[in-house]
Design a protein around this motif. Structure first.
Motif, PDB file in Angstrom:
ATOM      1  N   LEU A  93      35.079  39.196  48.824  1.00 57.45           N
ATOM      2  CA  LEU A  93      34.702  40.368  48.024  1.00 57.45           C
ATOM      3  C   LEU A  93      34.659  41.592  48.931  1.00 57.45           C
ATOM      4  O   LEU A  93      33.607  42.006  49.415  1.00 57.45           O
ATOM      5  CB  LEU A  93      33.345  40.126  47.350  1.00 57.45           C
ATOM      6  N   ASP A 114      39.632  42.427  46.501  1.00 52.09           N
ATOM      7  CA  ASP A 114      39.092  41.073  46.393  1.00 52.09           C
ATOM      8  C   ASP A 114      40.248  40.081  46.513  1.00 52.09           C
ATOM      9  O   ASP A 114      41.296  40.275  45.894  1.00 52.09           O
ATOM     10  CB  ASP A 114      38.398  40.869  45.036  1.00 52.09           C
ATOM     11  N   GLY A 168      38.319  46.284  44.097  1.00 56.00           N
ATOM     12  CA  GLY A 168      37.225  45.429  44.554  1.00 56.00           C
ATOM     13  C   GLY A 168      35.949  46.216  44.786  1.00 56.00           C
ATOM     14  O   GLY A 168      35.365  46.792  43.862  1.00 56.00           O
ATOM     15  N   SER A 169      35.543  46.316  46.059  1.00 59.07           N
ATOM     16  CA  SER A 169      34.224  46.902  46.356  1.00 59.07           C
ATOM     17  C   SER A 169      34.150  48.387  46.005  1.00 59.07           C
ATOM     18  O   SER A 169      33.091  48.875  45.613  1.00 59.07           O
ATOM     19  CB  SER A 169      33.876  46.696  47.830  1.00 59.07           C
ATOM     20  N   GLN A 204      35.364  41.342  36.326  1.00 62.17           N
ATOM     21  CA  GLN A 204      36.049  41.033  37.591  1.00 62.17           C
ATOM     22  C   GLN A 204      36.166  39.520  37.796  1.00 62.17           C
ATOM     23  O   GLN A 204      37.214  39.012  38.207  1.00 62.17           O
ATOM     24  CB  GLN A 204      35.308  41.678  38.768  1.00 62.17           C
ATOM     25  N   LYS A 227      39.438  36.832  37.595  1.00 67.69           N
ATOM     26  CA  LYS A 227      39.772  35.934  38.707  1.00 67.69           C
ATOM     27  C   LYS A 227      39.971  34.503  38.211  1.00 67.69           C
ATOM     28  O   LYS A 227      40.905  33.809  38.626  1.00 67.69           O
ATOM     29  CB  LYS A 227      38.678  35.993  39.782  1.00 67.69           C
TER      30      LYS A 227
END
Length: 526
Positions: A289, A293, A329-330, A405, A409
Protein backbone atom coordinates in the motif's frame (compact mmCIF):
# COMPACT_ATOMS: atom_id res chain seq x y z
CA UNK A 1 24.75 -13.40 0.93
CA UNK A 2 22.59 -11.58 -1.61
CA UNK A 3 23.23 -8.52 -3.78
CA UNK A 4 20.29 -6.53 -5.21
CA UNK A 5 20.76 -4.22 -8.19
CA UNK A 6 17.92 -1.68 -8.13
CA UNK A 7 17.41 1.45 -10.24
CA UNK A 8 19.23 3.71 -7.77
CA UNK A 9 21.45 1.45 -5.62
CA UNK A 10 23.31 -1.80 -5.21
CA UNK A 11 22.48 -3.35 -1.82
CA UNK A 12 23.88 -6.43 -0.12
CA UNK A 13 22.52 -8.34 2.86
CA UNK A 14 23.96 -11.40 4.56
CA UNK A 15 21.77 -13.88 6.45
CA UNK A 16 22.96 -16.48 8.97
CA UNK A 17 21.81 -20.10 9.36
CA UNK A 18 18.99 -18.95 11.70
CA UNK A 19 17.69 -16.69 8.91
CA UNK A 20 18.67 -13.48 10.71
CA UNK A 21 20.07 -10.55 8.72
CA UNK A 22 23.46 -9.75 10.26
CA UNK A 23 25.03 -7.49 7.62
CA UNK A 24 23.79 -4.75 5.26
CA UNK A 25 25.61 -2.40 2.91
CA UNK A 26 24.68 -0.24 -0.07
CA UNK A 27 26.12 1.96 -2.81
CA UNK A 28 24.05 4.83 -4.19
CA UNK A 29 24.71 5.42 -7.90
CA UNK A 30 24.11 9.20 -8.07
CA UNK A 31 26.00 9.92 -4.85
CA UNK A 32 28.84 7.39 -4.98
CA UNK A 33 29.45 7.31 -8.75
CA UNK A 34 28.77 10.91 -9.85
CA UNK A 35 31.10 10.55 -12.86
CA UNK A 36 28.36 8.63 -14.70
CA UNK A 37 26.02 11.65 -14.53
CA UNK A 38 22.86 9.73 -13.64
CA UNK A 39 19.79 11.16 -11.93
CA UNK A 40 17.87 8.54 -10.00
CA UNK A 41 20.33 6.00 -11.39
CA UNK A 42 19.32 6.60 -15.02
CA UNK A 43 19.77 8.79 -18.08
CA UNK A 44 16.48 10.13 -19.47
CA UNK A 45 17.02 10.89 -23.17
CA UNK A 46 15.81 13.96 -25.07
CA UNK A 47 12.68 12.19 -26.37
CA UNK A 48 11.48 11.76 -22.76
CA UNK A 49 10.70 8.10 -23.52
CA UNK A 50 14.13 6.45 -23.76
CA UNK A 51 15.62 5.67 -20.33
CA UNK A 52 18.96 3.89 -19.89
CA UNK A 53 21.64 3.12 -17.30
CA UNK A 54 25.41 2.81 -17.87
CA UNK A 55 26.36 -0.85 -17.52
CA UNK A 56 29.88 -0.06 -16.27
CA UNK A 57 28.33 1.98 -13.43
CA UNK A 58 26.70 -1.23 -12.19
CA UNK A 59 30.00 -3.13 -12.50
CA UNK A 60 31.92 -0.42 -10.61
CA UNK A 61 29.24 -0.30 -7.91
CA UNK A 62 29.80 -4.02 -7.28
CA UNK A 63 33.55 -3.36 -6.95
CA UNK A 64 32.87 -0.58 -4.42
CA UNK A 65 30.46 -2.60 -2.30
CA UNK A 66 32.77 -5.63 -2.11
CA UNK A 67 35.70 -3.37 -1.11
CA UNK A 68 33.49 -1.76 1.57
CA UNK A 69 32.64 -5.21 2.91
CA UNK A 70 36.32 -6.22 2.90
CA UNK A 71 37.31 -3.01 4.73
CA UNK A 72 34.63 -3.62 7.38
CA UNK A 73 36.11 -7.05 8.16
CA UNK A 74 33.29 -9.07 6.57
CA UNK A 75 34.33 -12.74 6.56
CA UNK A 76 33.70 -13.90 3.00
CA UNK A 77 35.08 -17.36 3.83
CA UNK A 78 31.83 -18.17 5.66
CA UNK A 79 29.60 -17.57 2.61
CA UNK A 80 28.18 -20.96 1.57
CA UNK A 81 25.93 -19.72 -1.22
CA UNK A 82 24.78 -16.50 -2.81
CA UNK A 83 21.88 -15.45 -4.92
CA UNK A 84 20.63 -12.01 -5.86
CA UNK A 85 18.07 -9.95 -7.71
CA UNK A 86 17.90 -7.17 -10.24
CA UNK A 87 15.39 -4.60 -11.40
CA UNK A 88 13.14 -6.38 -13.87
CA UNK A 89 13.08 -6.01 -17.69
CA UNK A 90 16.47 -4.22 -18.16
CA UNK A 91 18.88 -5.85 -20.60
CA UNK A 92 22.69 -6.03 -20.99
CA UNK A 93 24.46 -6.72 -24.29
CA UNK A 94 27.76 -8.63 -24.00
CA UNK A 95 30.21 -8.04 -26.85
CA UNK A 96 31.68 -10.98 -28.75
CA UNK A 97 34.65 -12.19 -26.67
CA UNK A 98 33.24 -11.05 -23.30
CA UNK A 99 32.82 -14.63 -22.04
CA UNK A 100 36.59 -15.10 -22.35
CA UNK A 101 37.22 -11.87 -20.42
CA UNK A 102 34.90 -13.10 -17.62
CA UNK A 103 36.74 -16.41 -17.46
CA UNK A 104 40.20 -14.87 -17.23
CA UNK A 105 39.71 -12.11 -14.65
CA UNK A 106 42.85 -11.09 -12.74
CA UNK A 107 42.34 -10.90 -8.95
CA UNK A 108 44.76 -7.94 -8.85
CA UNK A 109 42.37 -5.56 -10.60
CA UNK A 110 38.77 -4.42 -9.96
CA UNK A 111 36.09 -5.75 -12.30
CA UNK A 112 35.31 -2.46 -14.02
CA UNK A 113 38.88 -2.06 -15.26
CA UNK A 114 38.79 -5.51 -16.89
CA UNK A 115 35.32 -5.42 -18.44
CA UNK A 116 35.39 -2.01 -20.15
CA UNK A 117 35.42 -3.46 -23.67
CA UNK A 118 32.89 -6.21 -22.94
CA UNK A 119 29.60 -4.52 -23.83
CA UNK A 120 28.23 -3.81 -27.31
CA UNK A 121 25.72 -1.32 -25.82
CA UNK A 122 27.21 0.90 -23.10
CA UNK A 123 23.93 2.43 -21.89
CA UNK A 124 21.32 -0.29 -21.35
CA UNK A 125 17.52 0.11 -21.51
CA UNK A 126 15.80 -0.21 -18.13
CA UNK A 127 12.23 -0.71 -16.88
CA UNK A 128 11.43 3.04 -17.01
CA UNK A 129 11.88 3.09 -20.82
CA UNK A 130 8.67 3.55 -22.81
CA UNK A 131 10.09 4.09 -26.31
CA UNK A 132 9.08 0.77 -27.90
CA UNK A 133 5.37 1.17 -28.70
CA UNK A 134 5.93 0.29 -32.39
CA UNK A 135 7.78 -2.91 -31.42
CA UNK A 136 4.97 -3.85 -28.99
CA UNK A 137 2.38 -3.61 -31.75
CA UNK A 138 4.60 -5.68 -34.08
CA UNK A 139 5.00 -8.42 -31.47
CA UNK A 140 1.26 -8.61 -30.71
CA UNK A 141 0.45 -8.75 -34.43
CA UNK A 142 2.96 -11.59 -34.92
CA UNK A 143 1.22 -13.88 -32.42
CA UNK A 144 -2.44 -13.02 -33.08
CA UNK A 145 -3.12 -10.08 -30.79
CA UNK A 146 -2.64 -8.82 -27.24
CA UNK A 147 -4.68 -11.55 -25.51
CA UNK A 148 -2.87 -14.30 -27.47
CA UNK A 149 0.49 -12.85 -26.38
CA UNK A 150 -0.71 -12.68 -22.77
CA UNK A 151 -1.84 -16.33 -22.85
CA UNK A 152 1.55 -17.32 -24.22
CA UNK A 153 3.92 -15.13 -22.16
CA UNK A 154 1.84 -13.98 -19.15
CA UNK A 155 1.47 -10.33 -20.25
CA UNK A 156 0.35 -8.34 -23.26
CA UNK A 157 3.17 -6.36 -24.91
CA UNK A 158 4.61 -3.69 -22.61
CA UNK A 159 7.16 -1.09 -23.69
CA UNK A 160 9.51 -1.90 -20.80
CA UNK A 161 9.47 -5.67 -21.46
CA UNK A 162 12.81 -6.96 -22.71
CA UNK A 163 11.74 -8.55 -26.01
CA UNK A 164 10.46 -5.22 -27.29
CA UNK A 165 13.66 -3.47 -26.15
CA UNK A 166 15.77 -6.07 -27.99
CA UNK A 167 13.64 -5.58 -31.14
CA UNK A 168 14.25 -1.82 -31.02
CA UNK A 169 18.03 -2.29 -30.64
CA UNK A 170 18.09 -4.74 -33.55
CA UNK A 171 16.10 -2.33 -35.74
CA UNK A 172 17.96 0.86 -34.81
CA UNK A 173 21.45 -0.45 -34.10
CA UNK A 174 21.87 -3.69 -36.11
CA UNK A 175 25.68 -3.47 -35.98
CA UNK A 176 25.75 -3.49 -32.16
CA UNK A 177 23.20 -6.34 -32.16
CA UNK A 178 25.32 -8.43 -34.55
CA UNK A 179 28.38 -7.90 -32.30
CA UNK A 180 26.43 -9.16 -29.27
CA UNK A 181 27.16 -12.75 -28.23
CA UNK A 182 24.90 -12.83 -25.17
CA UNK A 183 21.95 -10.82 -23.85
CA UNK A 184 21.39 -10.89 -20.08
CA UNK A 185 18.68 -9.51 -17.85
CA UNK A 186 19.96 -7.33 -14.99
CA UNK A 187 19.61 -10.34 -12.68
CA UNK A 188 21.50 -12.83 -14.87
CA UNK A 189 24.11 -10.14 -15.66
CA UNK A 190 24.86 -9.73 -11.94
CA UNK A 191 24.99 -13.52 -11.53
CA UNK A 192 27.42 -13.73 -14.48
CA UNK A 193 29.80 -11.34 -12.72
CA UNK A 194 29.95 -13.71 -9.71
CA UNK A 195 30.08 -16.85 -11.85
CA UNK A 196 32.85 -15.70 -14.18
CA UNK A 197 30.82 -16.94 -17.14
CA UNK A 198 27.35 -16.32 -18.59
CA UNK A 199 24.62 -17.19 -16.12
CA UNK A 200 21.30 -18.42 -17.54
CA UNK A 201 18.10 -16.39 -17.23
CA UNK A 202 15.74 -17.89 -14.64
CA UNK A 203 12.09 -18.73 -15.40
CA UNK A 204 10.65 -16.10 -13.08
CA UNK A 205 12.57 -13.04 -14.32
CA UNK A 206 12.39 -14.47 -17.85
CA UNK A 207 8.60 -14.14 -17.58
CA UNK A 208 8.99 -10.33 -17.78
CA UNK A 209 10.30 -10.33 -21.34
CA UNK A 210 7.24 -11.13 -23.54
CA UNK A 211 9.41 -14.01 -24.84
CA UNK A 212 9.02 -16.99 -22.48
CA UNK A 213 6.10 -19.43 -22.81
CA UNK A 214 5.13 -19.53 -19.15
CA UNK A 215 3.36 -22.91 -19.37
CA UNK A 216 6.16 -24.80 -21.15
CA UNK A 217 9.07 -22.73 -19.71
CA UNK A 218 10.72 -22.42 -23.14
CA UNK A 219 11.36 -19.44 -25.40
CA UNK A 220 8.48 -18.81 -27.81
CA UNK A 221 9.75 -19.26 -31.37
CA UNK A 222 7.04 -16.90 -32.69
CA UNK A 223 8.07 -14.14 -30.24
CA UNK A 224 11.80 -14.62 -30.83
CA UNK A 225 11.28 -14.51 -34.59
CA UNK A 226 9.25 -11.29 -34.33
CA UNK A 227 11.92 -9.53 -32.25
CA UNK A 228 15.32 -10.29 -33.82
CA UNK A 229 17.32 -13.00 -35.64
CA UNK A 230 19.55 -15.52 -33.78
CA UNK A 231 17.93 -14.41 -30.53
CA UNK A 232 17.61 -17.86 -28.95
CA UNK A 233 21.37 -18.45 -29.03
CA UNK A 234 22.01 -14.96 -27.61
CA UNK A 235 19.63 -15.64 -24.67
CA UNK A 236 20.69 -19.22 -23.86
CA UNK A 237 18.29 -21.78 -22.32
CA UNK A 238 16.28 -20.58 -19.26
CA UNK A 239 16.51 -22.47 -15.94
CA UNK A 240 14.35 -22.99 -12.82
CA UNK A 241 14.77 -20.09 -10.39
CA UNK A 242 16.14 -22.31 -7.61
CA UNK A 243 18.90 -23.82 -9.81
CA UNK A 244 22.52 -23.82 -8.68
CA UNK A 245 24.16 -22.33 -11.79
CA UNK A 246 27.74 -23.04 -10.69
CA UNK A 247 30.47 -22.26 -8.15
CA UNK A 248 31.78 -18.75 -7.57
CA UNK A 249 34.54 -17.51 -9.90
CA UNK A 250 38.13 -18.00 -8.72
CA UNK A 251 38.46 -14.19 -8.99
CA UNK A 252 36.41 -13.81 -5.76
CA UNK A 253 38.19 -16.72 -4.05
CA UNK A 254 41.57 -15.05 -4.60
CA UNK A 255 40.61 -11.37 -4.19
CA UNK A 256 38.07 -11.61 -1.33
CA UNK A 257 38.64 -15.10 0.14
CA UNK A 258 35.27 -16.60 -0.74
CA UNK A 259 35.39 -20.40 -0.31
CA UNK A 260 35.97 -22.21 -3.64
CA UNK A 261 32.80 -24.29 -3.05
CA UNK A 262 30.52 -21.23 -2.63
CA UNK A 263 27.45 -21.93 -4.78
CA UNK A 264 25.80 -19.36 -7.03
CA UNK A 265 22.01 -19.87 -7.18
CA UNK A 266 20.23 -18.32 -10.20
CA UNK A 267 19.51 -14.62 -9.65
CA UNK A 268 15.95 -13.40 -10.34
CA UNK A 269 13.93 -10.18 -10.67
CA UNK A 270 13.28 -7.87 -7.72
CA UNK A 271 9.52 -8.58 -7.67
CA UNK A 272 9.87 -12.39 -7.65
CA UNK A 273 12.62 -12.04 -5.01
CA UNK A 274 10.21 -9.96 -2.88
CA UNK A 275 7.62 -12.77 -3.08
CA UNK A 276 10.31 -15.09 -1.66
CA UNK A 277 11.28 -12.52 1.00
CA UNK A 278 7.67 -12.20 2.11
CA UNK A 279 7.45 -16.02 2.20
CA UNK A 280 4.13 -16.21 0.41
CA UNK A 281 2.62 -19.68 0.05
CA UNK A 282 -0.15 -21.13 -2.08
CA UNK A 283 -3.31 -18.98 -1.80
CA UNK A 284 -1.52 -16.04 -0.15
CA UNK A 285 -1.53 -12.39 -1.25
CA UNK A 286 0.79 -9.51 -0.47
CA UNK A 287 -0.64 -6.01 -0.75
CA UNK A 288 1.86 -3.18 -0.94
CA UNK A 289 0.00 0.00 0.00
CA UNK A 290 2.29 2.72 -1.31
CA UNK A 291 2.18 5.62 -3.77
CA UNK A 292 0.75 3.05 -6.14
CA UNK A 293 -0.73 -0.12 -4.68
CA UNK A 294 0.70 -3.44 -5.86
CA UNK A 295 -0.78 -6.89 -5.41
CA UNK A 296 1.45 -9.99 -5.36
CA UNK A 297 -0.52 -13.21 -5.81
CA UNK A 298 0.45 -16.87 -5.55
CA UNK A 299 -1.45 -18.68 -8.33
CA UNK A 300 -1.91 -22.34 -9.15
CA UNK A 301 -4.01 -22.01 -12.32
CA UNK A 302 -3.30 -18.65 -13.96
CA UNK A 303 -5.71 -16.96 -16.35
CA UNK A 304 -3.61 -14.39 -18.27
CA UNK A 305 -5.49 -11.21 -19.15
CA UNK A 306 -4.91 -7.83 -20.78
CA UNK A 307 -4.08 -6.36 -17.38
CA UNK A 308 -1.53 -7.45 -14.82
CA UNK A 309 1.41 -9.80 -15.25
CA UNK A 310 1.78 -13.51 -14.65
CA UNK A 311 5.28 -14.84 -13.93
CA UNK A 312 6.62 -18.29 -13.19
CA UNK A 313 6.83 -18.67 -9.41
CA UNK A 314 10.40 -18.16 -8.09
CA UNK A 315 10.14 -20.74 -5.29
CA UNK A 316 7.87 -23.40 -6.82
CA UNK A 317 8.33 -24.11 -10.55
CA UNK A 318 4.91 -25.81 -10.77
CA UNK A 319 3.07 -22.65 -9.69
CA UNK A 320 2.83 -19.00 -10.75
CA UNK A 321 2.78 -15.51 -9.30
CA UNK A 322 0.90 -12.48 -10.53
CA UNK A 323 1.46 -8.76 -10.18
CA UNK A 324 -1.29 -6.16 -10.40
CA UNK A 325 -0.57 -2.46 -10.09
CA UNK A 326 -3.13 0.19 -9.09
CA UNK A 327 -1.94 3.74 -9.68
CA UNK A 328 -4.34 5.58 -7.33
CA UNK A 329 -2.88 4.43 -4.01
CA UNK A 330 -1.70 6.46 -1.02
CA UNK A 331 -2.03 9.86 -2.71
CA UNK A 332 -5.73 9.15 -3.29
CA UNK A 333 -6.17 8.05 0.34
CA UNK A 334 -4.41 11.22 1.52
CA UNK A 335 -6.64 13.43 -0.67
CA UNK A 336 -9.83 11.90 0.72
CA UNK A 337 -8.38 12.18 4.25
CA UNK A 338 -7.69 15.89 3.68
CA UNK A 339 -11.07 16.61 2.07
CA UNK A 340 -13.35 14.55 4.32
CA UNK A 341 -11.42 13.74 7.53
CA UNK A 342 -9.89 17.10 8.51
CA UNK A 343 -6.41 16.09 7.26
CA UNK A 344 -6.25 13.61 10.14
CA UNK A 345 -5.66 9.85 10.03
CA UNK A 346 -7.36 9.47 13.40
CA UNK A 347 -10.50 11.15 12.00
CA UNK A 348 -10.17 8.91 8.93
CA UNK A 349 -10.08 5.86 11.24
CA UNK A 350 -13.11 7.11 13.17
CA UNK A 351 -15.02 7.36 9.88
CA UNK A 352 -14.24 3.71 9.12
CA UNK A 353 -15.23 2.68 12.65
CA UNK A 354 -18.53 4.60 12.58
CA UNK A 355 -19.76 3.20 9.23
CA UNK A 356 -21.01 -0.32 8.63
CA UNK A 357 -19.50 -3.02 6.44
CA UNK A 358 -20.85 -2.59 2.92
CA UNK A 359 -21.42 1.13 3.54
CA UNK A 360 -25.19 0.74 3.23
CA UNK A 361 -24.72 -0.15 -0.44
CA UNK A 362 -22.96 3.15 -1.28
CA UNK A 363 -20.09 2.36 -3.66
CA UNK A 364 -17.30 4.62 -4.97
CA UNK A 365 -14.51 4.62 -7.55
CA UNK A 366 -11.78 7.19 -6.94
CA UNK A 367 -9.24 7.84 -9.69
CA UNK A 368 -7.78 11.35 -9.65
CA UNK A 369 -5.08 10.20 -12.08
CA UNK A 370 -5.73 7.82 -14.97
CA UNK A 371 -5.92 4.35 -13.43
CA UNK A 372 -4.26 1.39 -15.12
CA UNK A 373 -6.35 -1.36 -13.49
CA UNK A 374 -8.76 -0.56 -15.15
CA UNK A 375 -8.27 2.50 -17.39
CA UNK A 376 -10.65 4.97 -15.73
CA UNK A 377 -10.28 8.54 -14.50
CA UNK A 378 -12.52 10.59 -12.22
CA UNK A 379 -14.60 10.03 -9.09
CA UNK A 380 -17.72 7.93 -9.56
CA UNK A 381 -20.21 7.39 -6.72
CA UNK A 382 -23.30 5.18 -6.71
CA UNK A 383 -26.03 4.99 -4.08
CA UNK A 384 -27.94 1.90 -2.94
CA UNK A 385 -30.13 2.01 -6.08
CA UNK A 386 -27.00 2.11 -8.29
CA UNK A 387 -27.79 5.69 -9.29
CA UNK A 388 -24.84 8.01 -9.80
CA UNK A 389 -24.55 10.74 -7.13
CA UNK A 390 -22.19 13.70 -6.87
CA UNK A 391 -21.19 13.30 -3.21
CA UNK A 392 -21.52 11.20 -0.06
CA UNK A 393 -21.52 12.33 3.59
CA UNK A 394 -17.90 12.54 4.86
CA UNK A 395 -17.81 9.26 6.78
CA UNK A 396 -19.49 7.38 3.92
CA UNK A 397 -16.97 8.89 1.49
CA UNK A 398 -14.03 7.54 3.50
CA UNK A 399 -15.45 4.01 3.67
CA UNK A 400 -16.47 4.09 -0.02
CA UNK A 401 -12.86 4.86 -0.96
CA UNK A 402 -11.26 2.10 1.15
CA UNK A 403 -13.89 -0.55 0.37
CA UNK A 404 -13.75 0.38 -3.32
CA UNK A 405 -9.96 0.10 -3.44
CA UNK A 406 -9.99 -3.36 -1.84
CA UNK A 407 -13.01 -4.69 -3.76
CA UNK A 408 -11.28 -3.65 -7.01
CA UNK A 409 -8.16 -5.54 -5.91
CA UNK A 410 -10.13 -8.69 -5.19
CA UNK A 411 -12.11 -8.55 -8.47
CA UNK A 412 -8.99 -8.03 -10.60
CA UNK A 413 -7.05 -10.71 -8.70
CA UNK A 414 -9.87 -13.19 -9.33
CA UNK A 415 -9.81 -12.13 -13.00
CA UNK A 416 -6.26 -13.58 -13.18
CA UNK A 417 -7.34 -16.90 -11.65
CA UNK A 418 -6.82 -16.12 -7.95
CA UNK A 419 -9.19 -17.64 -5.38
CA UNK A 420 -9.33 -16.97 -1.65
CA UNK A 421 -8.69 -20.27 0.16
CA UNK A 422 -9.37 -21.31 3.76
CA UNK A 423 -5.61 -21.09 4.43
CA UNK A 424 -5.14 -17.72 2.67
CA UNK A 425 -3.04 -15.11 4.47
CA UNK A 426 -2.80 -11.49 3.37
CA UNK A 427 0.50 -9.73 4.00
CA UNK A 428 0.16 -5.94 4.09
CA UNK A 429 3.16 -3.67 3.58
CA UNK A 430 3.74 0.02 2.86
CA UNK A 431 2.55 3.19 4.57
CA UNK A 432 -1.16 2.37 4.97
CA UNK A 433 -0.32 -0.99 6.59
CA UNK A 434 0.25 0.96 9.82
CA UNK A 435 -3.47 1.87 9.98
CA UNK A 436 -5.35 -0.92 11.73
CA UNK A 437 -8.78 0.27 10.56
CA UNK A 438 -7.74 0.19 6.90
CA UNK A 439 -6.39 -3.35 7.46
CA UNK A 440 -9.71 -4.36 9.04
CA UNK A 441 -11.52 -3.44 5.82
CA UNK A 442 -8.91 -5.42 3.85
CA UNK A 443 -9.52 -8.50 6.03
CA UNK A 444 -13.30 -8.10 5.69
CA UNK A 445 -13.34 -7.66 1.88
CA UNK A 446 -11.07 -10.66 1.23
CA UNK A 447 -12.42 -12.78 4.09
CA UNK A 448 -8.88 -13.63 5.25
CA UNK A 449 -6.54 -12.66 8.12
CA UNK A 450 -4.11 -9.78 7.50
CA UNK A 451 -0.50 -9.88 8.73
CA UNK A 452 2.21 -7.22 8.73
CA UNK A 453 5.98 -7.52 8.64
CA UNK A 454 9.03 -5.36 7.98
CA UNK A 455 9.70 -5.76 4.26
CA UNK A 456 12.19 -2.91 3.78
CA UNK A 457 14.70 -5.37 2.29
CA UNK A 458 12.29 -8.05 1.05
CA UNK A 459 14.00 -8.54 -2.34
CA UNK A 460 17.47 -8.81 -0.75
CA UNK A 461 16.30 -11.07 2.07
CA UNK A 462 14.27 -13.14 -0.40
CA UNK A 463 17.42 -13.67 -2.46
CA UNK A 464 19.27 -14.88 0.63
CA UNK A 465 16.40 -17.29 1.39
CA UNK A 466 16.58 -18.48 -2.22
CA UNK A 467 20.33 -19.10 -1.84
CA UNK A 468 19.53 -21.39 1.14
CA UNK A 469 16.80 -23.06 -0.94
CA UNK A 470 19.16 -23.76 -3.82
CA UNK A 471 21.79 -25.07 -1.40
CA UNK A 472 19.23 -27.39 0.24
CA UNK A 473 18.28 -29.02 -3.05
CA UNK A 474 16.00 -26.54 -4.83
CA UNK A 475 13.00 -28.14 -6.50
CA UNK A 476 13.33 -31.31 -4.36
CA UNK A 477 12.76 -29.41 -1.09
CA UNK A 478 9.75 -27.17 -0.26
CA UNK A 479 10.81 -23.53 0.12
CA UNK A 480 8.59 -23.21 3.23
CA UNK A 481 10.66 -25.93 4.92
CA UNK A 482 13.91 -24.07 4.23
CA UNK A 483 12.68 -20.73 5.64
CA UNK A 484 10.71 -22.03 8.64
CA UNK A 485 13.17 -20.39 11.08
CA UNK A 486 12.70 -16.93 9.53
CA UNK A 487 10.84 -14.28 11.59
CA UNK A 488 7.06 -14.65 11.39
CA UNK A 489 4.74 -11.80 10.35
CA UNK A 490 2.45 -10.32 13.00
CA UNK A 491 -1.35 -10.79 12.90
CA UNK A 492 -3.01 -7.38 12.47
CA UNK A 493 -6.68 -8.05 11.61
CA UNK A 494 -9.13 -10.94 11.20
CA UNK A 495 -12.42 -10.82 9.24
CA UNK A 496 -15.40 -9.49 11.20
CA UNK A 497 -18.38 -11.83 11.74
CA UNK A 498 -20.74 -11.60 8.77
CA UNK A 499 -18.16 -9.93 6.49
CA UNK A 500 -18.17 -12.67 3.87
CA UNK A 501 -21.96 -12.45 3.37
CA UNK A 502 -21.81 -8.65 2.99
CA UNK A 503 -19.02 -8.60 0.43
CA UNK A 504 -19.98 -11.73 -1.52
CA UNK A 505 -23.25 -9.88 -2.22
CA UNK A 506 -21.56 -6.54 -3.05
CA UNK A 507 -18.66 -7.73 -5.22
CA UNK A 508 -20.72 -8.68 -8.33
CA UNK A 509 -22.54 -5.35 -8.10
CA UNK A 510 -19.22 -3.47 -7.80
CA UNK A 511 -17.81 -5.34 -10.82
CA UNK A 512 -20.87 -4.44 -12.93
CA UNK A 513 -20.59 -0.77 -12.01
CA UNK A 514 -16.90 -0.76 -12.94
CA UNK A 515 -17.79 -2.21 -16.34
CA UNK A 516 -20.53 0.40 -16.72
CA UNK A 517 -18.07 3.25 -16.07
CA UNK A 518 -15.58 1.71 -18.50
CA UNK A 519 -18.09 1.29 -21.29
CA UNK A 520 -19.60 4.76 -21.00
CA UNK A 521 -17.95 7.66 -22.76
CA UNK A 522 -17.18 9.73 -19.69
CA UNK A 523 -17.54 13.47 -19.52
CA UNK A 524 -14.97 15.50 -17.56
CA UNK A 525 -14.09 14.09 -14.10
CA UNK A 526 -16.34 15.28 -11.31
Amino acid sequence: MSPLLTTITVKVVAVDAEMNVFYEESVHFDRDLPEFGTRGGVHVHKDGLTVTSPVLMWVQALDIILEKMKASGFDFSQVLALSGAGQQHGSIYWQAGAQQALRSLSPDLPLHQQLQACFSISDCPVWMDSSTTAQCRQLEAAVGGAQALSCLTGSRAYERFTGNQIAKIYQQNPKAYSHTERISLVSSFAASLFLGSYSPIDYSDGSGMNLLQIQDKVWSQACLGSCAPHLEEKLGPPVPSCSVVGAISSYYVQRYRFPPGCKVVAFTGDNPASLAGMRLEEGDIAVSLGTSDTLFLWLQEPMPALEGHIFCNPVDPQHYMALLCFKNGSLMREKIRDEFASCSWSEFSKALQSTEMGNGGNLGFYFDVMEITPEIIGRHRFNTENHKVSAFPGDVEVRALIEGQFMAKRIHAEGLGYRVMSKTKILATGGASHNRDILQVLADVFGAPVYVMDTANSACVGSAYRAFHGLAGGTDVPFSEVVKLAPNPRLAATPSPGASQVYEALLPQFAKLEQRILSQAQGPPE
